[in-house]
Design a protein around this motif. Structure first.
Motif, PDB file in Angstrom:
ATOM      1  N   ILE A 234      -0.518 -22.751   8.245  1.00 22.38           N
ATOM      2  CA  ILE A 234       0.863 -22.310   8.442  1.00 22.38           C
ATOM      3  C   ILE A 234       1.572 -22.162   7.094  1.00 22.38           C
ATOM      4  N   ALA A 235       1.363 -23.124   6.198  1.00 21.53           N
ATOM      5  CA  ALA A 235       1.986 -23.041   4.879  1.00 21.53           C
ATOM      6  C   ALA A 235       1.502 -21.804   4.125  1.00 21.53           C
ATOM      7  N   ALA A 236       0.211 -21.500   4.229  1.00 16.25           N
ATOM      8  CA  ALA A 236      -0.334 -20.335   3.530  1.00 16.25           C
ATOM      9  C   ALA A 236       0.339 -19.057   3.997  1.00 16.25           C
ATOM     10  N   ARG A 237       0.569 -18.950   5.300  1.00 14.63           N
ATOM     11  CA  ARG A 237       1.210 -17.744   5.828  1.00 14.63           C
ATOM     12  C   ARG A 237       2.675 -17.639   5.398  1.00 14.63           C
ATOM     13  N   LEU A 238       3.375 -18.762   5.368  1.00 11.26           N
ATOM     14  CA  LEU A 238       4.766 -18.737   4.918  1.00 11.26           C
ATOM     15  C   LEU A 238       4.853 -18.389   3.432  1.00 11.26           C
ATOM     16  N   VAL A 239       3.916 -18.903   2.641  1.00 12.35           N
ATOM     17  CA  VAL A 239       3.885 -18.571   1.225  1.00 12.35           C
ATOM     18  C   VAL A 239       3.659 -17.079   1.026  1.00 12.35           C
ATOM     19  N   ARG A 240       2.751 -16.523   1.805  1.00 11.75           N
ATOM     20  CA  ARG A 240       2.475 -15.088   1.674  1.00 11.75           C
ATOM     21  C   ARG A 240       3.681 -14.252   2.062  1.00 11.75           C
ATOM     22  N   ARG A 241       4.428 -14.696   3.066  1.00 14.19           N
ATOM     23  CA  ARG A 241       5.643 -13.965   3.450  1.00 14.19           C
ATOM     24  C   ARG A 241       6.651 -13.956   2.305  1.00 14.19           C
ATOM     25  N   ALA A 242       6.801 -15.104   1.671  1.00 13.09           N
ATOM     26  CA  ALA A 242       7.751 -15.170   0.563  1.00 13.09           C
ATOM     27  C   ALA A 242       7.289 -14.303  -0.601  1.00 13.09           C
ATOM     28  N   GLU A 243       5.994 -14.311  -0.872  1.00 14.37           N
ATOM     29  CA  GLU A 243       5.466 -13.481  -1.952  1.00 14.37           C
ATOM     30  C   GLU A 243       5.687 -12.006  -1.653  1.00 14.37           C
ATOM     31  N   ALA A 244       5.500 -11.629  -0.378  1.00  9.75           N
ATOM     32  CA  ALA A 244       5.690 -10.227   0.011  1.00  9.75           C
ATOM     33  C   ALA A 244       7.143  -9.804  -0.182  1.00  9.75           C
ATOM     34  N   ALA A 245       8.073 -10.712   0.102  1.00 11.33           N
ATOM     35  CA  ALA A 245       9.488 -10.377  -0.050  1.00 11.33           C
ATOM     36  C   ALA A 245       9.862 -10.195  -1.515  1.00 11.33           C
ATOM     37  N   ASP A 246       9.214 -10.970  -2.397  1.00  7.59           N
ATOM     38  CA  ASP A 246       9.526 -10.883  -3.820  1.00  7.59           C
ATOM     39  C   ASP A 246       8.876  -9.675  -4.484  1.00  7.59           C
ATOM     40  N   ALA A 247       7.803  -9.153  -3.871  1.00  7.97           N
ATOM     41  CA  ALA A 247       7.079  -8.047  -4.495  1.00  7.97           C
ATOM     42  C   ALA A 247       7.879  -6.753  -4.405  1.00  7.97           C
ATOM     43  N   ALA A 248       7.831  -5.982  -5.466  1.00  5.93           N
ATOM     44  CA  ALA A 248       8.503  -4.680  -5.450  1.00  5.93           C
ATOM     45  C   ALA A 248       7.811  -3.760  -4.454  1.00  5.93           C
ATOM     46  N   ALA A 249       8.561  -2.811  -3.920  1.00  8.27           N
ATOM     47  CA  ALA A 249       7.981  -1.841  -2.996  1.00  8.27           C
ATOM     48  C   ALA A 249       7.239  -0.769  -3.768  1.00  8.27           C
ATOM     49  N   LEU A 250       6.349  -0.072  -3.102  1.00  5.94           N
ATOM     50  CA  LEU A 250       5.678   1.079  -3.679  1.00  5.94           C
ATOM     51  C   LEU A 250       6.674   2.198  -3.959  1.00  5.94           C
ATOM     52  N   THR A 251       6.370   3.024  -4.937  1.00  7.52           N
ATOM     53  CA  THR A 251       7.120   4.264  -5.060  1.00  7.52           C
ATOM     54  C   THR A 251       6.593   5.227  -4.005  1.00  7.52           C
ATOM     55  N   GLU A 252       7.337   6.263  -3.724  1.00  2.00           N
ATOM     56  CA  GLU A 252       6.896   7.224  -2.720  1.00  2.00           C
ATOM     57  C   GLU A 252       5.603   7.918  -3.150  1.00  2.00           C
ATOM     58  N   ALA A 253       5.446   8.188  -4.437  1.00  2.00           N
ATOM     59  CA  ALA A 253       4.218   8.824  -4.926  1.00  2.00           C
ATOM     60  C   ALA A 253       3.020   7.898  -4.754  1.00  2.00           C
ATOM     61  N   GLN A 254       3.205   6.597  -5.046  1.00  2.00           N
ATOM     62  CA  GLN A 254       2.122   5.637  -4.862  1.00  2.00           C
ATOM     63  C   GLN A 254       1.748   5.508  -3.384  1.00  2.00           C
ATOM     64  N   ALA A 255       2.753   5.480  -2.519  1.00  2.00           N
ATOM     65  CA  ALA A 255       2.495   5.374  -1.084  1.00  2.00           C
ATOM     66  C   ALA A 255       1.716   6.584  -0.581  1.00  2.00           C
ATOM     67  N   ARG A 256       2.057   7.764  -1.081  1.00  2.00           N
ATOM     68  CA  ARG A 256       1.327   8.976  -0.667  1.00  2.00           C
ATOM     69  C   ARG A 256      -0.128   8.909  -1.120  1.00  2.00           C
ATOM     70  N   ALA A 257      -0.346   8.431  -2.336  1.00  2.00           N
ATOM     71  CA  ALA A 257      -1.715   8.340  -2.844  1.00  2.00           C
ATOM     72  C   ALA A 257      -2.544   7.383  -2.002  1.00  2.00           C
ATOM     73  N   ILE A 258      -1.959   6.240  -1.627  1.00  2.00           N
ATOM     74  CA  ILE A 258      -2.675   5.263  -0.808  1.00  2.00           C
ATOM     75  C   ILE A 258      -2.933   5.820   0.586  1.00  2.00           C
ATOM     76  N   ALA A 259      -1.931   6.462   1.166  1.00  2.00           N
ATOM     77  CA  ALA A 259      -2.108   7.052   2.496  1.00  2.00           C
ATOM     78  C   ALA A 259      -3.202   8.114   2.473  1.00  2.00           C
ATOM     79  N   ASP A 260      -3.231   8.926   1.419  1.00  2.00           N
ATOM     80  CA  ASP A 260      -4.268   9.955   1.301  1.00  2.00           C
ATOM     81  C   ASP A 260      -5.651   9.323   1.134  1.00  2.00           C
ATOM     82  N   PHE A 261      -5.713   8.227   0.373  1.00  2.00           N
ATOM     83  CA  PHE A 261      -6.978   7.500   0.219  1.00  2.00           C
ATOM     84  C   PHE A 261      -7.466   6.988   1.579  1.00  2.00           C
ATOM     85  N   MET A 262      -6.566   6.366   2.335  1.00  2.00           N
ATOM     86  CA  MET A 262      -6.948   5.802   3.630  1.00  2.00           C
ATOM     87  C   MET A 262      -7.345   6.874   4.634  1.00  2.00           C
TER      88      MET A 262
END
Length: 377
Positions: A234-262
């Motif tokens: 449970i602690a590991a999951r809460l830590v990951r949530r907090a880390e996700a909130a602190d992380a910057a979001a992708l730029t739109e260009a980066q998101a497009r590149a990842i979506a195209d890769f997938m």
């Protein structure tokens, strides 16, 4: 419980023969497996597909949904640096809302080594083994689909993302819902974690100290956790949530590149060329991953006709312990949702089970009733 029909003895022997010829030691595995471990590997959503059992006052267990984790645990208990095992037996998965068999036969091989040499050779060997075994069932409509969780990590590295964001994306690579959520928030500022202040506090402590603190809070409050989850999980999951909130979001260009890769789904040469095209930089990790693919494809070309090979780097499985090559043998008649054989590389699973770092593992599983030309339709 719906049980799969038996495969005729001669057809089963043909499907089994490539597995037995792989020089592996026959092993069995306990039918009952620890529920907590499997949920940690596959996520809580997997619970609905497991047959859960619990003795009065005991920990929850489940009927084995497959053999990989059980065989890996057995290998580690032996204390051997390397091992090659073949298994055969029933596996169990609940099939809510459909008439699919819930008890079904699996054959498979798991290969473990201490980390010497290249993994690409073993990858090709195991994928070719799954192909030969599936093909022995008599179907003439099979295709070998190839993916790579590790290639995704190398591709992410080529985009030069902030470390926390890159780690988050790599962690959710095999979970489309979570990955799509990251892509959907491209260009947005960081958002508060759903775990709130508690998640932020635990994140500042690290996972080990966070688990200890959470356990102390439960003790003081007289709280007993439900669902079989311990404080560490449970602690590991809460830590990951907090880390996700602190992380910057992708730029739109980066998101497009990842979506195209997938979205890549093509012949291997064309698919790998597309990966190169989308990559932001040709870093060492990406070059090494592409070099491994050249080795795999050269070896597979001797076994699988070129027109029967497809490359989809986002290919994943129900369990998220795969961290390198992934593959499926698919029948056109059965479709993508009912693969004849699956497998891949799962080096990280051994460390998660308490094994030595650097140990490596790759394996495959075949469903004989699906491989048999007169079987599942």
């Amino acid at each position: 419980m719906r049980t799969e029909p038996a495969v005729p003895a001669d057809a089963l022997a043909a499907i089994r023969a490539p597995m037995l010829a792989a020089g592996a030691e026959p092993v069995d595995a306990p039918i009952l497996q620890p529920l907590n471990l499997l949920l940690d590997l596959a996520g809580e959503a997997m619970r609905a597909r497991l047959f859960v059992v619990q003795a009065e006052g005991g920990a929850e267990a489940c009927l084995r949904p497959d053999f990989t984790v059980a065989v890996a645990r057995g290998h580690l208990e032996r204390g051997a640096a390397a091992g090659r095992y073949v298994y055969e037996g029933p596996a169990f998965r609940a099939s809510q809302g459909s008439d699919r068999a819930e008890e079904f036969l699996q054959l498979g091989v798991e290969l473990f080594d201490a980390g010497a040499g290249t993994s690409a050779d073993a990858d090709a060997e195991i994928a070719a083994l799954a192909w030969r075994s599936a093909q022995a069932g008599g179907r003439d409509d099979l295709t070998l689909w190839l993916g790579d969780v590790g290639l995704f990590a190398a591709f992410i590295d080529s985009l030069s993302l902030p470390a926390a964001l890159a780690a988050r994306l790599t962690r959710v690579a095999g979970r489309p819902r979570l990955l799509n959520a990251e892509l959907a928030r491209a260009g947005e500022p960081a958002r508060p974690a759903s775990g709130g202040q508690l998640a932020a506090l635990l994140s500042s402590l690290g996972e080990d100290k966070a688990a200890t603190l959470l356990e102390e809070v439960w003790s003081l409050a007289g709280v007993e956790p439900v669902g079989g989850r311990g404080p560490g999980e449970i602690a590991a999951r809460l830590v990951r949530r907090a880390e996700a909130a602190d992380a910057a979001a992708l730029t739109e260009a980066q998101a497009r590149a990842i979506a195209d890769f997938m979205a890549i789904s093509d012949a291997p040469a064309a698919g790998l060329a597309r990966v190169r095209e989308l990559a932001g930089a040709k870093g060492k990790a990406l070059e090494a991953a592409l070099a491994d693919w050249r080795v795999r494809l050269e070896q597979l070309a001797a076994v699988v006709p070129a027109e029967r090979l497809r490359f989809a780097p986002a290919l994943g499985h129900a369990f998220d312990y795969y961290d390198g090559l992934t593959f499926e043998v698919r029948s056109q008649a059965l479709g993508a949702g009912r693969p004849v054989a699956v497998g891949g590389r799962y080096d990280g699973l051994l460390a998660r089970l308490g094994g030595a770092s650097g140990a490596r593992a790759v394996g495959c599983m075949v469903r004989p009733w699906r491989a048999f030309s007169g079987g599942e339709a």
